[in-house]
Design an enzyme around this catalytic site. Structure first.
Site, PDB file in Angstrom:
ATOM      1  CG  ASP A   5       1.232  -5.142  -7.365  1.00 16.11           C
ATOM      2  OD1 ASP A   5       2.217  -5.017  -6.627  1.00 16.11           O
ATOM      3  OD2 ASP A   5       0.286  -5.903  -7.127  1.00 16.11           O
ATOM      4  CE  LYS A  33       2.887   1.917  -4.855  1.00  9.46           C
ATOM      5  NZ  LYS A  33       1.795   1.113  -5.360  1.00  9.46           N
ATOM      6  N   GLY A  69       6.670  -4.274  -3.130  1.00  5.75           N
ATOM      7  CA  GLY A  69       7.790  -4.679  -3.973  1.00  5.75           C
ATOM      8  C   GLY A  69       7.885  -3.673  -5.100  1.00  5.75           C
ATOM      9  CG  HIS A  70       7.763   0.106  -4.469  1.00  2.00           C
ATOM     10  ND1 HIS A  70       7.664   1.225  -3.694  1.00  2.00           N
ATOM     11  CD2 HIS A  70       6.560  -0.499  -4.385  1.00  2.00           C
ATOM     12  CE1 HIS A  70       6.453   1.281  -3.167  1.00  2.00           C
ATOM     13  NE2 HIS A  70       5.768   0.235  -3.560  1.00  2.00           N
ATOM     14  CD  GLN A  78       1.170  -2.078   0.688  1.00  2.00           C
ATOM     15  OE1 GLN A  78       1.094  -1.161   1.490  1.00  2.00           O
ATOM     16  NE2 GLN A  78       2.250  -2.797   0.540  1.00  2.00           N
TER      17      GLN A  78
HETATM   18  P1  IMP Z   1      -0.666  -7.829   3.649  1.00  2.00           P
HETATM   19  O1  IMP Z   1      -0.398  -6.398   3.349  1.00  2.00           O
HETATM   20  O2  IMP Z   1       0.530  -8.728   3.492  1.00  2.00           O
HETATM   21  O3  IMP Z   1      -1.348  -8.019   4.970  1.00  2.00           O
HETATM   22  O4  IMP Z   1      -1.724  -8.379   2.551  1.00  2.00           O
HETATM   23  C1  IMP Z   1      -3.058  -7.896   2.494  1.00  2.00           C
HETATM   24  C2  IMP Z   1      -3.554  -7.830   1.059  1.00  2.00           C
HETATM   25  O5  IMP Z   1      -2.879  -6.779   0.390  1.00  2.00           O
HETATM   26  C3  IMP Z   1      -3.298  -9.082   0.238  1.00  2.00           C
HETATM   27  O6  IMP Z   1      -4.357  -9.243  -0.685  1.00  2.00           O
HETATM   28  C4  IMP Z   1      -2.016  -8.765  -0.504  1.00  2.00           C
HETATM   29  O7  IMP Z   1      -1.897  -9.506  -1.697  1.00  2.00           O
HETATM   30  C5  IMP Z   1      -2.218  -7.286  -0.775  1.00  2.00           C
HETATM   31  N1  IMP Z   1      -0.953  -6.555  -0.906  1.00  2.00           N
HETATM   32  C6  IMP Z   1      -0.092  -6.244   0.076  1.00  2.00           C
HETATM   33  N2  IMP Z   1       0.951  -5.550  -0.398  1.00  2.00           N
HETATM   34  C7  IMP Z   1       0.737  -5.407  -1.710  1.00  2.00           C
HETATM   35  C8  IMP Z   1       1.463  -4.735  -2.754  1.00  2.00           C
HETATM   36  O8  IMP Z   1       2.521  -4.125  -2.563  1.00  2.00           O
HETATM   37  N3  IMP Z   1       0.893  -4.806  -3.987  1.00  2.00           N
HETATM   38  C9  IMP Z   1      -0.282  -5.424  -4.226  1.00  2.00           C
HETATM   39  N4  IMP Z   1      -0.981  -6.057  -3.297  1.00  2.00           N
HETATM   40  C10 IMP Z   1      -0.484  -6.049  -2.044  1.00  2.00           C
END
Ligand code: IMP
Length: 422
Positions: A16, A19, A43-44, A225
């Protein structure tokens, strides 16, 4: 930026960082923009000409109509969500079918993977990861277990393969006592998504990228991420399920380590985290609320409140080490415009012990801070670093001195135009 190389742009804390905006600014300098990990959990956000787009699976280079964008083999893709995202771009007038190539080796997220994500989270009770619910973990688990379906599978005998995998998932869901769901409509939409995906170039993208590199073209690898959510180097088990670090660029695109050029590490002037897991700099007070309000720190995918805190140099230095970051990009500096004092976490402490190295488990560690004076100046209309207040210059210099990496870009607002190169 060097011809014939892959430069990486990586979130180096908890994701977040913004990017999408930087990829969008960088795209004119590259021939190809490629995603190498993650899926619709990302979510970009990109804002230009007064319009806002949120991309989840599609690389953020898609708005530059002369560029090829690639969803690499390291990604996972949900056809229904992909279709919704792609159609939104088509409706906005972007012809993307000829420019967006998808790796046949990327893995498919089935509707039942999303159910499994929910079922596994429910089974974890208070230890839940707080996933985005997009089926990321179950899909990558099956990739490793060698039972998953890949994009290339949609090209032949797909229904048979799909039904076999779905039946396996339904058995697991029964074993977990996860019942009462109805995915009929979701499944129909998902199948429409599969049909729609067939209209794109489904290719051996690793060969395509390597050919382009040999021809002297350059590639921007867009991370998803952040390092602290990396499956190996993040705050396990509160992480995502892919390698979000620079090493993931090689495996997720099929490029050799010696093709990697610059590694841009992108971070915010403060810290945020979505989902569960340790977060030593978390602020539970009015200052945390103020950062969240001013920074609009609510998840782009889930809408959840992001947890907020001051900049964490322990995490930043660790990420710089793991990724080999060559340049730093500081985002959302303007969010700190109205703070008299700006704190920076320089170490962690627990039970009388202090460390500046990332511990194996960050649970229970407290942040040790250094206080710096705030700039109390509106940065949002600034167009050059010469206009920066002395306190911001001091903040930048402090981070550079601590990390030994130059900050080459400072972002002072969400718009493309609010990006200052130093
Ligand atoms: P998952 O990727 O949906 O399995 O989530 C695993 C962890 O990564 C959780 O704590 C999510 O909130 C976090 N997470 C996944 N994608 C993002 C992202 O794009 N930005 C920030 N946190 C993320």
């Amino acid at each position: 930026m060097t011809k014939g190389k892959v430069d990486a742009l990586l979130g180096i804390v908890f994701g977040d960082e913004g990017k999408g905006k930087v990829v969008d600014v960088f795209t004119p300098r590259y021939d190809i923009v490629a995603r190498f990990a993650g899926g619709p959990n990302a979510g970009h956000t990109i804002i230009f000409d007064g319009k806002k787009y949120v991309l989840r699976s599609i690389p953020s280079g898609i708005f530059d109509t002369g560029k090829i964008n690639i969803i690499g083999n390291g990604c996972v893709i949900a056809p229904d969500l992909f279709m919704a995202e792609a159609k939104e771009l088509e409706a906005a007038g972007y012809d993307i079918k000829s420019r967006l190539h998808i790796s046949k080796r990327a893995h498919l997220i089935l509707p039942t993977h999303r159910l499994l994500d929910r079922a596994y989270e429910a089974a974890k009770g208070k230890n839940k990861v707080g996933t985005t619910g997009k089926g990321i973990g179950p899909t990558y688990s099956e990739k490793a277990a060698r039972t998953s379906l890949r994009v290339g599978d949609i090209l032949e005998r797909f229904e048979e393969k799909y039904l076999a995998l779905k039946a396996r998932h339904e058995q697991i869901l029964r074993d977990l006592n996860f019942t009462g769901y109805d995915i009929t409509e979701e499944e129909q939409l998902w199948m429409k998504g599969v049909e729609y995906m067939r209209q794109f170039k489904l290719s051996d993208t690793e060969t395509e990228i390597n050919k382009a590199l040999r021809e002297g073209k350059n590639v921007l690898a867009e991370g998803a991420q952040g390092t602290m959510l990396d499956i190996d180097h993040g705050t396990y088990p509160y992480v995502s399920s892919s390698n979000t670090v620079s090493g993931g660029v090689c495996t997720g695109l099929g490029v050799a380590p010696n093709t990697i050029g610059e590694i841009y590490g992108i971070f915010k002037a403060y810290s945020t985290r979505v989902g569960s897991g340790p977060f030593p700099v978390e602020l539970f007070d009015a200052t945390g609320d103020k950062i969240r309000e001013i920074g609009h720190e609510y998840g782009a995918v889930t809408g959840r409140n992001r947890r907020c805190g001051w900049l964490d140099l322990v995490a930043l230095k660790y990420a710089i080490m793991i990724n080999g970051v060559t340049q730093l990009i500081m985002m959302k500096s303007d969010v700190l415009d109205t703070f008299d004092t700006i704190r920076v976490c320089i170490a962690y402490t627990k039970d009388g012990q202090t460390t500046t190295d990332m511990p194996y488990d960050t649970e229970g560690w407290q942040a040790v801070y250094k206080d710096l004076p705030g700039w109390n100046t509106d940065l949002t209309a600034m167009t050059s670093a010469d206009q920066f207040p002395a306190e911001l210059k001091a903040y930048i210099s402090f981070i550079e001195a601590e990390t030994h990496v130059p900050i080459t870009i400072v972002s002072v607002g969400p718009d493309r135009a609010q990006t200052i190169e130093l």
